[in-house]
Every structure is written in C-alpha cells, then in structure tokens.
Scaffold this active site. Structure first.
Site, PDB file in Angstrom:
ATOM      1  N   GLY A 251       0.743  -1.242  -0.065  1.00 13.93           N
ATOM      2  CA  GLY A 251      -0.050   0.135  -0.019  1.00 13.93           C
ATOM      3  C   GLY A 251       0.827   1.442  -0.233  1.00 13.93           C
ATOM      4  N   GLY A 295       2.950  -3.393  -3.987  1.00 12.89           N
ATOM      5  CA  GLY A 295       2.560  -3.909  -5.447  1.00 12.89           C
ATOM      6  C   GLY A 295       2.374  -2.806  -6.425  1.00 12.89           C
ATOM      7  CB  CYS A 364     -21.697   0.982 -25.315  1.00 13.09           C
ATOM      8  SG  CYS A 364     -21.501   1.290 -27.250  1.00 13.09           S
ATOM      9  CE1 TYR A 393      -3.447  -3.837  -8.052  1.00  7.16           C
ATOM     10  CE2 TYR A 393      -2.550  -2.063  -7.401  1.00  7.16           C
ATOM     11  CZ  TYR A 393      -2.767  -3.172  -7.102  1.00  7.16           C
ATOM     12  OH  TYR A 393      -2.312  -3.726  -5.913  1.00  7.16           O
TER      13      TYR A 393
HETATM   14  C1  PLP Z   1      -3.300  -5.474  -2.928  1.00  6.98           C
HETATM   15  C2  PLP Z   1      -2.464  -5.897  -1.893  1.00  6.98           C
HETATM   16  C3  PLP Z   1      -1.383  -5.430  -1.701  1.00  6.98           C
HETATM   17  C4  PLP Z   1      -0.525  -4.681  -2.681  1.00  6.98           C
HETATM   18  O1  PLP Z   1      -1.150  -3.251  -2.475  1.00  6.98           O
HETATM   19  P1  PLP Z   1      -0.431  -2.048  -3.294  1.00  6.98           P
HETATM   20  O2  PLP Z   1      -1.277  -0.590  -3.076  1.00  6.98           O
HETATM   21  O3  PLP Z   1      -0.303  -2.383  -4.697  1.00  6.98           O
HETATM   22  O4  PLP Z   1       0.897  -1.836  -2.915  1.00  6.98           O
HETATM   23  C5  PLP Z   1      -0.346  -6.060  -0.916  1.00  6.98           C
HETATM   24  N1  PLP Z   1      -0.834  -6.871   0.028  1.00  6.98           N
HETATM   25  C6  PLP Z   1      -2.196  -7.586  -0.314  1.00  6.98           C
HETATM   26  C7  PLP Z   1      -2.748  -8.435   1.011  1.00  6.98           C
HETATM   27  C8  PLP Z   1      -2.933  -6.947  -0.986  1.00  6.98           C
HETATM   28  O5  PLP Z   1      -4.137  -7.179  -1.221  1.00  6.98           O
END
Ligand code: PLP
Length: 434
Positions: A251, A295, A364, A393
C-alpha cells in the site's frame, strides 16, 4: 501550463515527443500500434532494489514480496525472480502464471479472501511456499490438502487490525468490517490462531495484515504495527506460541498527479522499522522476520499507456471530449474508484496544456472515462495520447468488454523495446466460443 514530468524515467526529446526510459513514445506507438502498454523494465528493477535495500538496511531479517496482482504476466515474474523477490499471488491463475515463468514455488505466498478446495489443492500440489489463510474454514481445507499430500504447509494468518487508513473505501482493507481476514476486536483473530496451532498439517509461521493502498504516510503502518505486536504478545501469553513472521502488507503511495510527491521508500521503511523495534521490545517479544508487500509502487511509475485520439467532440457551451481507441476495457480504474491520472498528448509534449476536456474511452458506457476535467494540449484525430503511471492495475484489470482486444504490452529498457504480451486478435476473442 507546460507538461510536468511525474517520474524521473519520463522526458521530452528534441522533437517535442514524450519519452519513457529514453524511448520516443510516438515511435513506440507507430511500431507496436495502439492502445499500447509500455513498461520500463529498468524502472521496475530499480524499484525492486530500492525496497530490498531499504528492508535490508533497517531490518536484520526481512523480505520483500511483490504483490503481483498489480501487474501479472510471465515476464514480470521473471524480473521478480531475477531481483530476488518473493511474490504474492491471489489466485490459482496467478500461481500458474508465476510457475510458467519459472518462478520458484517456495517463494510464492498464496493470498486471497476466498480460496476454494480446488485452488488449495492446486497450490499444495505445486508446493507453493506459504498460504496466507483468510479464515477458519480455509485452515481446515489447507490442513486437509496438506495431509493428503503428506506435507506440513507453512501458513500466515490474515488479521484485521481495525484501522481506517484514510484512503478510498474500495481500497481500504484493514477495518473491522472488511471482507479480508479475522478481526482482533471481535476475538475471532485469537480463535483463528488457536485453530491454526491445533492443526497437525499446518505450520504457523506468523501473522499478516494489509491496511490499504496509496499511503504516503507511515502512520497506518505504525498503527498496524502497534496493534499487531500487541496481538503477538497476547498470542504468546495465551498459547505460548511466538510469531516468527510479521507481514505488514503493502500500500505504499505512488505519484499519479503533479501535486503529489514520489514516496521516499527508504525513509518510510526506516520510520516503520523504528516502531517495529520499539513495539517488540515494549511487548517483550523477539523481533520477528518483517515482510512488506508493495504492489503498485514497484510497477506503477514504470508504465504509460499510449492511445490514438479519435474525433474530438466540442459541445458548445458545455464541454469537450477527447475520445481514445481504448478505455475502461484497458484501464477501468477511473470508472471503478475515480482513480486520478495525468494525461498528455505525446507528440505535442512541449505545447501548452490549456485545452480543457474529458478523456473518454470507446466503450458503450457514459462511465467509460479515463480522466475527466483535464488540462491538456489541443488534440486532433490521430494524435497519440499518453496516460502516465499506468504500470499497476491497468493490464491486470483489463477485460474484453465490448469485445475490445486487449492491448499489447512492450517492455522497454535502455536500448531495447520488446513485446512481452502480444496484442489480442479477433481469433483470441472467439477461441473459447463453441
Ligand atoms: C493489494 C495488496 C497489496 C499491494 O497493494 P499496493 O497498493 O499495490 O501496494 C499487498 N498485500 C495485499 C494483501 C494486497 O491485497
């Protein structure tokens, strides 16, 4: 207004064209067609190293997992493998893709809030390293599958710490009423731990939480860490079991807009490390292995999407629309949760951005908007529109809605541009239609 270069791998060349990793995006669009996902491999590797180095510097024992749902295809798992990362997978499909790319099974962590028996058997049979179990029922299934395979499966438990990370509701996951994990507040997390400890074919490695996404502030991690270490002490007091792993999730924030800053990862990890050390000492528990799961922050800045502009529509007295030859089928994020994006006309990157319009797709749906209310260069049919910071994403959330073809994905590095995912064909569309 002039173009703002959001990332250090973006530039503008002598022709006034927007570049990524030194590659002229207009030439990339010409050569590979549009819509096109461009991923800067050098940037991805640089971000992997930034996280690995920060974790190594601040923790004696730590690791970084790439949350591969952000961008999942074979080439990405190869990069992750070469960079010494572990990966999170949230489905059998992601596990399959990782294994197809030669990613080592023992470095895969299987996440997800709802693993069915077939998925669990698939993961156990393929000898993936860890499960991150979401709930009690899953533990029974993992235990059963492991027993059948004659192994003891390593497991982390997903715990809901009960934190509101001040982010968009659809990307917040740490609050008590979340669909993910078992909550400390309700006592269910402790039952979860005891249940895991009672299972013969489960080896409990530790606990996991993930409080949300797009955080620039260490505070949600610090709060989570305080709650999780306190919980670790309660576990020790009640059961005698000491956690070996504390996974604090992902995150980490990404700069999507000029008014945001890129996150100083080293600083952020350092701030979190101070809290972890203090909290462990305060609670009298040994420092566990600390894991993070970035991520988007590994891949977002590495990406741009290139589109060709269609017929611009000016509704007199109302608004202007710049339509592109893609849309929510390749980037559903504005439609899904109003994700912000910075757009520019790649072949006019030096021209002033004083034209006001909504950038819309070709699906659409009135909601098929890539970004409303942008200031951008004046565009005409055939111009190349770049959407910045789309590495995360976008491809992974793409669909065939309206039977649009999924775009190709090109990996670029210093002197190389190579297709890593082919553009879909009409044949692909009907491949499974009987
Ligand atoms: C989505 C997710 C992440 C990565 O989140 P990011 O915002 O892309 O860094 C890490 N751990 C879990 C369990 C997630 O669901």
């Amino acid at each position: 207004m002039n173009t703002i270069l959001l990332q250090d791998n973006y530039s503008i060349n002598e022709k006034g064209n927007f570049t990524i990793c030194g590659h002229d995006t207009v030439l990339l669009a010409e050569k590979f067609g549009t819509p096109l996902y461009v991923i800067d491999e050098d940037k991805v590797r640089q971000m992997c190293r930034t996280y690995k180095n920060a974790v190594e510097k601040h923790f004696d024992n730590g690791d970084v997992l790439y949350a591969s749902k952000a961008l999942s295809f074979k080439g990405m798992y190869k990069i992750a493998k070469e960079e010494g990362m572990c990966v999170d997978a949230v489905s059998a499909g992601e596990i399959y893709t990782a294994l197809s790319a030669g990613f080592p099974a023992d470095r895969i962590y299987y996440h997800g809030n709802n693993k069915m028996m077939d998925d669990i058997n698939f993961a156990v049979t393929n000898k993936i390293g860890y499960f991150v179990a979401d709930n009690l029922g899953e533990l029974d299934f993992i235990d059963e599958a492991a027993k059948k395979a004659g192994i003891v499966q390593k497991v982390l438990l997903r715990i809901t710490p009960g934190i509101d990370p001040h982010t968009h509701a659809k990307i917040a996951t740490g609050n008590v009423d979340s669909k993910f994990g078992e909550a400390i507040e309700t006592g269910q997390a402790m039952e979860f731990v005891k249940h895991a400890l009672s299972k013969k074919n489960i080896y409990l490695s530790g606990i996991h939480c993930h409080v949300g996404s797009q955080s620039f502030d260490p505070q949600p991690f610090i709060d989570a860490c305080e709650i999780m270490t306190r919980f670790a002490r309660e576990i020790k007091d009640e059961t005698g079991y000491e956690i070996e792993v504390l996974d604090l999730g992902g995150g980490f924030g990404v700069r999507y807009l000029p008014e945001q800053q890129n996150l100083d990862v080293e600083w952020m990890i350092g701030e979190i490390a101070k809290t972890v050390k203090k909290n462990c000492a305060d609670n009298g528990i040994d420092m566990p292995k600390i894991m993070f799961e970035p991520g988007r922050s590994l891949v977002a800045a590495a990406g741009v999407t290139l589109y060709t502009v269609g017929h611009v529509k000016e509704i007199k007295g109302y608004k202007n629309y710049i339509p592109v030859n893609g849309g929510m089928s390749d980037n559903p994020r504005y439609a899904l949760y109003e994700a912000p994006y910075y757009c520019l006309i790649a072949n006019k990157a030096n021209e002033s951005m004083d034209y006001h319009a909504d950038i819309v797709g070709s699906c659409c749906e009135s909601g098929d908007v890539i970004q409303p209310d942008v200031n951008i260069q004046k565009a005409v049919y055939g111009d190349i529109l770049a959407v910045c910071v789309t590495g995360a994403y976008n491809y992974s959330m793409s669909s065939n809605y309206n039977r649009f073809l999924k775009p190709a994905l090109v990996l670029v590095s210093k002197n190389k541009a190579q297709v890593a995912i082919k553009r879909e064909t009409f044949e692909d569309l009907v491949r499974n239609d009987l």
